[in-house]
Write a protein that holds these residues in place. Sequence first.
Motif, PDB file in Angstrom:
ATOM      1  N   ASP A  84     -44.613  47.101 -54.291  1.00 47.44           N
ATOM      2  CA  ASP A  84     -44.581  45.909 -53.428  1.00 47.44           C
ATOM      3  C   ASP A  84     -45.910  45.728 -52.724  1.00 47.44           C
ATOM      4  N   ILE A  85     -46.501  46.836 -52.292  1.00 48.96           N
ATOM      5  CA  ILE A  85     -47.826  46.789 -51.663  1.00 48.96           C
ATOM      6  C   ILE A  85     -48.827  46.240 -52.675  1.00 48.96           C
ATOM      7  N   TYR A  86     -48.744  46.760 -53.894  1.00 45.97           N
ATOM      8  CA  TYR A  86     -49.685  46.348 -54.935  1.00 45.97           C
ATOM      9  C   TYR A  86     -49.575  44.834 -55.211  1.00 45.97           C
ATOM     10  N   ALA A  87     -48.356  44.377 -55.483  1.00 43.89           N
ATOM     11  CA  ALA A  87     -48.175  42.965 -55.855  1.00 43.89           C
ATOM     12  C   ALA A  87     -48.563  42.044 -54.697  1.00 43.89           C
ATOM     13  N   SER A  88     -48.244  42.445 -53.465  1.00 38.66           N
ATOM     14  CA  SER A  88     -48.583  41.613 -52.300  1.00 38.66           C
ATOM     15  C   SER A  88     -50.096  41.496 -52.146  1.00 38.66           C
ATOM     16  N   ALA A  89     -50.797  42.615 -52.276  1.00 39.56           N
ATOM     17  CA  ALA A  89     -52.259  42.591 -52.144  1.00 39.56           C
ATOM     18  C   ALA A  89     -52.881  41.807 -53.295  1.00 39.56           C
ATOM     19  N   PHE A  90     -52.294  41.925 -54.487  1.00 40.09           N
ATOM     20  CA  PHE A  90     -52.802  41.157 -55.628  1.00 40.09           C
ATOM     21  C   PHE A  90     -52.694  39.653 -55.358  1.00 40.09           C
ATOM     22  N   VAL A  91     -51.518  39.226 -54.906  1.00 37.28           N
ATOM     23  CA  VAL A  91     -51.320  37.795 -54.626  1.00 37.28           C
ATOM     24  C   VAL A  91     -52.252  37.345 -53.495  1.00 37.28           C
ATOM     25  N   GLY A  92     -52.342  38.176 -52.460  1.00 41.15           N
ATOM     26  CA  GLY A  92     -53.206  37.830 -51.324  1.00 41.15           C
ATOM     27  C   GLY A  92     -54.659  37.668 -51.746  1.00 41.15           C
ATOM     28  N   ALA A  93     -55.118  38.555 -52.613  1.00 41.57           N
ATOM     29  CA  ALA A  93     -56.516  38.488 -53.074  1.00 41.57           C
ATOM     30  C   ALA A  93     -56.735  37.287 -53.993  1.00 41.57           C
ATOM     31  N   LEU A  94     -55.746  37.029 -54.827  1.00 39.62           N
ATOM     32  CA  LEU A  94     -55.826  35.856 -55.722  1.00 39.62           C
ATOM     33  C   LEU A  94     -55.938  34.570 -54.903  1.00 39.62           C
ATOM     34  N   MET A  95     -55.168  34.517 -53.823  1.00 41.11           N
ATOM     35  CA  MET A  95     -55.191  33.332 -52.955  1.00 41.11           C
ATOM     36  C   MET A  95     -56.519  33.202 -52.208  1.00 41.11           C
TER      37      MET A  95
END
Length: 279
Positions: free
Chosen positions: A220-231
């Motif tokens: 969950d940490i990984y996917a959240s940071a991925f989405v945040g960085a993509l944004m």
Amino acid sequence: MANQYKRVLTVQDISCVGQCSLTVALPILSACGSETCVLPSAVLSTHTGGFSGFTFRDLTEDMPSILAHWQKEGIAFDAIYTGYLGSTKQIQYVKDIFHGVAGENCVKVVDPAMADHGKLYYGFDQPFVEAMKTLCAEADYLVPNLTEACFLTDTPYTESYDEAFIRTLLEKLCALGAKNVIFTGVAYRAGKNGVVVYENGEYAYYEHEMLPNSCHGTGDIYASAFVGALMRGKTAYDAARIAADYAVECIKYTATVENHWYGAAFEPVLGQLIKALEE
Ligand code: PXL
């Protein structure tokens, strides 16, 4: 410069205690600089990985009216990121949300959070897996771990694999309909772990250290940071790298905390994620 302030919707459960799902996604996405809207899929007293006797309130039946209200208000999102879902039936409602409140160029990220270490999480079954395949079909970015990739492609789980095996899984995941895949926890060499970024059929691999400890909720940490960085305008590869480095820091920090068995202490190292986004 184009405005970078994005509005993200994330759909996953609230585990009141346990450092996973929304209690991770909301602070991480906010720290990355996105407006973060939430749709809780269920409310649990704790997560299901190691606690017993947890409560579980399924919020499936709230979803259609929440969607209807948002549509009436003309609300739309720049990204919709789904994680742990509360029921098989709910998956159809999540697809309705994908269709009903996606803004222009909305990025749909599906973390098929349902399994790890070769097993489905408590409460999930094969009908859920089959329904999850249909949600994955709509993903711009699918973010599975090895176990989830195996379940989604009807492949027997194995911990000994090579690049050819991973490439076959990637092709099968794209055959489901997923456009791109961010495949986490792919380890080809002793002492190393990594993430595969499979974008437009192009394979890239980011290798990082393998840590001796692992923590619940790291996906969950990984996917959240991925989405945040993509944004924040990062490429998928850079977002995948930044998220991996952050997850590693979280796991390392957690090892310094006594008795912290149920989740990863991600908060004390949020500053490092924010710094990485500024580089
Ligand atoms: O981190 C995945 C996750 C999310 N939500 C709940 C869970 C789990 C994993 O076990 O139980 C409720």
